[in-house]
Write an enzyme that holds these catalytic residues in place. Structure first.
Site, mmCIF file in Angstrom:
data_model
loop_
_atom_site.group_PDB
_atom_site.id
_atom_site.type_symbol
_atom_site.label_atom_id
_atom_site.label_comp_id
_atom_site.label_asym_id
_atom_site.label_seq_id
_atom_site.Cartn_x
_atom_site.Cartn_y
_atom_site.Cartn_z
ATOM 1 C CB CYS A 116 81.588 -11.868 46.203
ATOM 2 S SG CYS A 116 81.508 -10.216 45.538
ATOM 3 C CG HIS A 256 77.766 -13.356 45.616
ATOM 4 N ND1 HIS A 256 77.645 -12.418 46.612
ATOM 5 C CD2 HIS A 256 78.287 -12.714 44.537
ATOM 6 C CE1 HIS A 256 78.087 -11.266 46.151
ATOM 7 N NE2 HIS A 256 78.472 -11.408 44.905
ATOM 8 C CG ASN A 286 77.152 -7.787 44.930
ATOM 9 O OD1 ASN A 286 77.539 -8.233 46.008
ATOM 10 N ND2 ASN A 286 77.782 -8.010 43.787
HETATM 11 O O1 UT7 Z 1 79.769 -9.677 43.137
HETATM 12 C C1 UT7 Z 1 80.765 -10.046 42.223
HETATM 13 C C2 UT7 Z 1 80.189 -10.627 41.031
HETATM 14 N N1 UT7 Z 1 79.531 -9.594 40.252
HETATM 15 C C3 UT7 Z 1 78.775 -9.991 39.254
HETATM 16 O O2 UT7 Z 1 78.632 -11.183 39.093
HETATM 17 C C4 UT7 Z 1 78.149 -8.978 38.334
HETATM 18 C C5 UT7 Z 1 78.001 -9.590 36.977
HETATM 19 N N2 UT7 Z 1 77.542 -8.697 35.931
HETATM 20 C C6 UT7 Z 1 76.275 -8.255 35.834
HETATM 21 O O3 UT7 Z 1 75.474 -8.468 36.718
HETATM 22 C C7 UT7 Z 1 75.850 -7.546 34.569
HETATM 23 O O4 UT7 Z 1 76.837 -7.720 33.601
HETATM 24 C C8 UT7 Z 1 75.545 -6.026 34.742
HETATM 25 C C9 UT7 Z 1 74.290 -5.853 35.578
HETATM 26 C C10 UT7 Z 1 76.716 -5.359 35.418
HETATM 27 C C11 UT7 Z 1 75.308 -5.389 33.399
HETATM 28 O O5 UT7 Z 1 74.209 -6.017 32.751
HETATM 29 P P1 UT7 Z 1 74.288 -6.425 31.197
HETATM 30 O O6 UT7 Z 1 72.982 -6.952 30.825
HETATM 31 O O7 UT7 Z 1 75.503 -7.299 31.063
HETATM 32 O O8 UT7 Z 1 74.477 -5.033 30.519
HETATM 33 P P2 UT7 Z 1 75.695 -4.529 29.619
HETATM 34 O O9 UT7 Z 1 76.907 -4.290 30.456
HETATM 35 O O10 UT7 Z 1 75.821 -5.447 28.453
HETATM 36 O O11 UT7 Z 1 75.137 -3.148 29.133
HETATM 37 C C12 UT7 Z 1 73.986 -3.046 28.323
HETATM 38 C C13 UT7 Z 1 73.679 -1.578 28.121
HETATM 39 C C14 UT7 Z 1 74.897 -0.737 27.738
HETATM 40 O O12 UT7 Z 1 74.465 0.197 26.779
HETATM 41 P P3 UT7 Z 1 74.822 -0.022 25.230
HETATM 42 O O13 UT7 Z 1 76.319 -0.057 25.196
HETATM 43 O O14 UT7 Z 1 74.200 -1.341 24.876
HETATM 44 O O15 UT7 Z 1 74.199 1.164 24.598
HETATM 45 C C15 UT7 Z 1 75.223 -0.010 29.018
HETATM 46 O O16 UT7 Z 1 75.829 1.255 28.789
HETATM 47 O O17 UT7 Z 1 73.173 -1.012 29.334
HETATM 48 C C16 UT7 Z 1 73.872 0.185 29.624
HETATM 49 N N3 UT7 Z 1 73.901 0.363 31.061
HETATM 50 C C17 UT7 Z 1 72.930 1.001 31.728
HETATM 51 N N4 UT7 Z 1 71.796 1.601 31.332
HETATM 52 C C18 UT7 Z 1 71.023 2.132 32.269
HETATM 53 C C19 UT7 Z 1 74.831 -0.069 31.953
HETATM 54 N N5 UT7 Z 1 74.468 0.278 33.205
HETATM 55 C C20 UT7 Z 1 73.301 0.940 33.081
HETATM 56 C C21 UT7 Z 1 72.441 1.555 34.011
HETATM 57 N N6 UT7 Z 1 71.310 2.138 33.557
HETATM 58 N N7 UT7 Z 1 72.687 1.547 35.343
#
Ligand code: UT7
Length: 329
Positions: A116, A256, A286
């Site tokens: 990125c 980004h 993204n």
């Molecule tokens: O371009 C390179 C740089 N990339 C980034 O900077 C990305 C950085 N990361 C992020 O943007 C975030 O961490 C994510 C958007 C990927 C995830 O968001 P989060 O608020 O950190 O969610 P999480 O990973 O802590 O997951 C929370 C919950 C989980 O369920 P449980 O374990 O709490 O029951 C996931 O399984 O959300 C669940 N989950 C979803 N639910 C519905 C993960 N993806 C989804 C989804 N739909 N698509």
């Protein structure tokens, strides 16, 4: 910049594939909701390349538009860098295919892989090559077709990424405006945070790696999220300091586009009002190395950016890599 000759952006262009994939479409593909995607990421829809389009096709469109806006002929271009981590093939470089497509026969062409952060890394390389007098007219392109490397069964990544390309034309400028300074960083200790494990020399293509879905993008979201906020805030401050400027001088920050919550947290850490942050993640998702040049081109097209504005581009991505560039428009 430490070189004697300063470089400036003299044209911008971007290209988004026609097909739009909405959150509602994704609801039918994986266990997710429009509400989750919008509140956790800010994304409403993203563009997806058609089956006959590859990264070089997106890059070619963006490059042609940037040349047109700069009023520069392809034959005048002597350097092409494509920043991409989703190239057409492992070899040859996507930049060579673009060079042939646009008929920039005089140009040297190569790809730069810093995920990125690739676009800012490429700008830095090109700016220094122009400053030192080696090249005169550079085409810098960020282009990705991430849809080909996404595991469409993995809801934690497939909702985030999209396809697209953005480009700028760089030239030496006699004026005091242009690219003021860069700050770049990398930490391979974080290589495990984001990766496409198979298809390279570590794990070459085989039935086995495909069965294990190792040829798809993987990410540790939480660690990446925290590092992105910290390193994009730091990089912005650092490049401003190097340029003898402060946050109060910034007209627009173009970060980004990985997650709207990351961009909001960076704005908060920097005490920058949100209306100074260029955000287009809602409609593009993204697009990795392409997010910044697409957002820059859209801001230029919308007439947001005026001569004399101070713009800071800032990025973070796999590697880990990060970087910022201060531009006096
Ligand atoms: O371009 C390179 C740089 N990339 C980034 O900077 C990305 C950085 N990361 C992020 O943007 C975030 O961490 C994510 C958007 C990927 C995830 O968001 P989060 O608020 O950190 O969610 P999480 O990973 O802590 O997951 C929370 C919950 C989980 O369920 P449980 O374990 O709490 O029951 C996931 O399984 O959300 C669940 N989950 C979803 N639910 C519905 C993960 N993806 C989804 C989804 N739909 N698509």
């Amino acid at each position: 910049m430490h070189g004697q000759i300063r470089t400036a952006v003299v044209g911008t262009g971007s290209y988004l594939p026609e097909k739009v994939l909405t959150n509602a479409d994704l609801e039918r593909m994986v266990d997710t909701t429009d509400e989750w995607i919008q509140t956790r990421t800010g994304i409403k829809e993203r563009h997806i390349a058609s089956p006959d389009e590859a990264t070089s096709d997106l890059a070619t469109q963006a490059a042609s538009r940037a040349l047109e806006s700069a009023n520069v002929e392809a034959g005048e271009v002597d350097l092409i860098i494509v920043a991409t981590c989703t190239p057409d093939m492992l070899l040859p470089a996507t930049a060579c295919i673009v060079q042939h497509n646009i008929k920039a026969h005089k140009a040297v062409a190569f790809d730069l892989e810093a995920a990125c952060s690739g676009f800012i890394y490429a700008l830095s390389v090109a700016s220094n090559l122009i400053s030192s007098g080696i090249y005169h007219t550079a085409l810098i392109i960020g282009a990705e077709t991430f849809s080909r490397f996404i595991d469409w069964k993995d809801r934690s990544t497939c909702v985030l990424l999209g396809d697209g390309a953005g480009a700028v034309v760089l030239r030496a400028t006699p004026k005091s405006n242009g690219l003021l300074d860069f700050y770049l960083g990398a930490d391979g200790g974080g290589a495990e945070y984001m990766k496409i494990p198979a298809g390279g020399s570590r794990l070459p293509a085989s039935h086995d790696v495909i069965n294990q879905r190792l040829h798809y993008f993987q990410m540790r979201g939480n660690e990446t999220f925290k590092a992105a906020i910290k390193l994009m805030s730091y990089s912005t401050k650092r490049v401003l300091k190097q340029s003898g400027l402060s946050i109060a001088d910034v007209d627009y920050l173009i970060p980004h586009q990985a997650n709207v919550r990351i961009m909001e947290a960076v704005a908060k850490r920097l005490s920058l009002p949100l209306d100074k942050i260029i955000i287009n993640i809602q409609s593009c998702g993204n697009t990795s190395a392409a997010t910044i040049p697409i957002a820059l081109d859209q801001a230029v097209q919308e007439g947001k950016i005026a001569d004399g504005n101070l713009i800071v581009l800032v990025s973070f991505g796999a590697g880990l890599t990060w970087g910022a560039c201060a531009i006096k428009w």
